[in-house]
Design an enzyme around this catalytic site. Sequence first.
Site, PDB file in Angstrom:
ATOM      1  N   ARG A  60       0.838  -1.198   0.000  1.00 49.41           N
ATOM      2  CA  ARG A  60       0.000   0.000   0.000  1.00 49.41           C
ATOM      3  C   ARG A  60       0.872   1.248   0.000  1.00 49.41           C
ATOM      4  O   ARG A  60       1.827   1.346   0.770  1.00 49.41           O
ATOM      5  CB  ARG A  60      -0.942  -0.004   1.216  1.00 49.41           C
ATOM      6  CG  ARG A  60      -1.877  -1.199   1.204  1.00 49.41           C
ATOM      7  CD  ARG A  60      -2.898  -1.174   2.312  1.00 49.41           C
ATOM      8  NE  ARG A  60      -3.696  -2.398   2.285  1.00 49.41           N
ATOM      9  CZ  ARG A  60      -4.680  -2.672   3.130  1.00 49.41           C
ATOM     10  NH1 ARG A  60      -4.998  -1.805   4.092  1.00 49.41           N
ATOM     11  NH2 ARG A  60      -5.354  -3.815   3.040  1.00 49.41           N
ATOM     12  N   ARG A 120       1.774   1.481  10.457  1.00 45.03           N
ATOM     13  CA  ARG A 120       1.340   1.845   9.099  1.00 45.03           C
ATOM     14  C   ARG A 120       2.553   1.755   8.177  1.00 45.03           C
ATOM     15  O   ARG A 120       3.449   2.594   8.230  1.00 45.03           O
ATOM     16  CB  ARG A 120       0.749   3.269   9.080  1.00 45.03           C
ATOM     17  CG  ARG A 120       0.071   3.635   7.768  1.00 45.03           C
ATOM     18  CD  ARG A 120      -0.422   5.082   7.790  1.00 45.03           C
ATOM     19  NE  ARG A 120      -1.404   5.312   8.830  1.00 45.03           N
ATOM     20  CZ  ARG A 120      -2.718   5.068   8.710  1.00 45.03           C
ATOM     21  NH1 ARG A 120      -3.185   4.584   7.585  1.00 45.03           N
ATOM     22  NH2 ARG A 120      -3.541   5.317   9.709  1.00 45.03           N
ATOM     23  N   GLU A 137      -7.671   0.134  14.507  1.00 46.86           N
ATOM     24  CA  GLU A 137      -8.175  -0.954  13.667  1.00 46.86           C
ATOM     25  C   GLU A 137      -7.163  -2.087  13.514  1.00 46.86           C
ATOM     26  O   GLU A 137      -6.014  -1.865  13.151  1.00 46.86           O
ATOM     27  CB  GLU A 137      -8.538  -0.407  12.286  1.00 46.86           C
ATOM     28  CG  GLU A 137      -9.009  -1.478  11.308  1.00 46.86           C
ATOM     29  CD  GLU A 137      -9.029  -0.996   9.872  1.00 46.86           C
ATOM     30  OE1 GLU A 137      -8.961  -1.854   8.974  1.00 46.86           O
ATOM     31  OE2 GLU A 137      -9.090   0.229   9.644  1.00 46.86           O
ATOM     32  N   SER A 142     -11.119  -6.007   9.709  1.00 45.62           N
ATOM     33  CA  SER A 142     -12.346  -5.501   9.096  1.00 45.62           C
ATOM     34  C   SER A 142     -13.112  -6.665   8.496  1.00 45.62           C
ATOM     35  O   SER A 142     -12.512  -7.643   8.039  1.00 45.62           O
ATOM     36  CB  SER A 142     -12.040  -4.488   7.982  1.00 45.62           C
ATOM     37  OG  SER A 142     -11.523  -3.292   8.495  1.00 45.62           O
ATOM     38  N   ARG A 171       0.281  -4.909  12.601  1.00 46.35           N
ATOM     39  CA  ARG A 171      -0.588  -4.275  13.601  1.00 46.35           C
ATOM     40  C   ARG A 171      -0.886  -5.228  14.752  1.00 46.35           C
ATOM     41  O   ARG A 171      -1.022  -4.800  15.904  1.00 46.35           O
ATOM     42  CB  ARG A 171      -1.879  -3.787  12.949  1.00 46.35           C
ATOM     43  CG  ARG A 171      -1.675  -2.622  12.018  1.00 46.35           C
ATOM     44  CD  ARG A 171      -2.975  -1.979  11.598  1.00 46.35           C
ATOM     45  NE  ARG A 171      -2.711  -0.788  10.772  1.00 46.35           N
ATOM     46  CZ  ARG A 171      -3.609   0.142  10.478  1.00 46.35           C
ATOM     47  NH1 ARG A 171      -4.843   0.017  10.936  1.00 46.35           N
ATOM     48  NH2 ARG A 171      -3.292   1.175   9.734  1.00 46.35           N
TER      49      ARG A 171
END
Length: 425
Positions: free
Chosen positions: A261, A276, A348, A351, A388
């Site tokens: 990403r 991140r 987060e 999801s 994460r």
Amino acid sequence: MIDLRLLREDPDRVRASQRARGEDVALVDALLSADELRRSSGVRFDELRSEQKSLGKLIPKATPEERAELLQKADRLKAEVRAADAAQDEADAEAKRLLLLLGNIVHEDVPVGGEEDFVVLETHGTIRDFGAEGFEPKDHLELGEALGAIDMERGAKVSGSRFYYLTGVGALLELALVNAAIAQATEAGFVPMLTPALVRPRAMEGTGFLGQAAENVYHLEKDDYYLVGTSEVPLAAYHMDEIIDADKLPLRYAGFSPCFRREAGTYGKDTRGIFRVHQFDKVEMFSYVDPADAEAEHRRLLDWEKQWLTGLELPFQVIDVATGDLGSSASRKFDCEAWIPTQGKYRELTSASNCDGFQARRLSVRMRDGKKVQPLATLNGTLCAVPRTIVAILENHQLPDGSVRVPEVLRPYLGGRELLEPVSK
């Protein structure tokens, strides 16, 4: 993409969905006009072709005098048919272009608003009071460096910012997490998959990642390949252009892959450590189901995520993500956010998204129930985004001496190790 029949029959619902997402409502009317032009141009082409065929049958039976006139008319019709065919193709291409810009219809129960307008549905676990335990918690990077588990400095030297090495127990911890996640998914009936990290444009576009998410996608222009940001992409495209018998549903896959990403638009956010990053590994659940079972499957995916985080002994909350923070493919999304002690907030980790028939229509994945063939529904849910999850484990399970307690669920995958201990200097 959405069902065009819904657009024609209930355009106000589509407008309301676009408005709730914070997207362009005028796109709905532009698409309605394009669809009408596409259909009328198709009718015009069919009429001209029918006239052309009828004329073709008359010519052999005509007298010499009549034949000359009919041949002239046939030439004119041929040009008109060619023009009508081109107009039909152009109208069809424009309607498809606009349809691909339109997001999925949001579920009626999704809270309306932006990133901060989510609704907390439930909380799990107990947040540790480090003050009562007599020490100040360290952040994951300080802990990881002391454990010999994370090397950001050399990651930046080799690849730039937001890259890292997992070393020693850090690498072992990743492998333990992946193996434990795959074991849970397999026990739940998912087929484990190792998926491609490079995909063709249709796979990326079909899953909805070349719309609002395009800025975060890496594109290899020379070869026209895309690096996936999640194994959702190759898993969704796995049955592309196929028809699946209804009695074979649900089909459930657990994909493990590297993810890439660009993190565009996040300058200055989460720059410390591995929360991140540009490259990470992830275990992703993906389901193909009958549309009638999509909402129930969404809850099942969430339950598997809750089972995973509970097994890791992490305090977390479940949120119903607001309309403006949904990806274009999702009609509804639940996030599980773990407590990060040094940040003093939930962040987060997983999801779970219900995409209904949105991706299936774009990728032409259909189900056959008797004589009826229709798009099925696709859903996806993160089980373990590795960096994460490591952040949450290190910070929540740290001890005063800088060691980290290993959750019981991971110990069999770490040779029975109960503690990760600082390495000697």
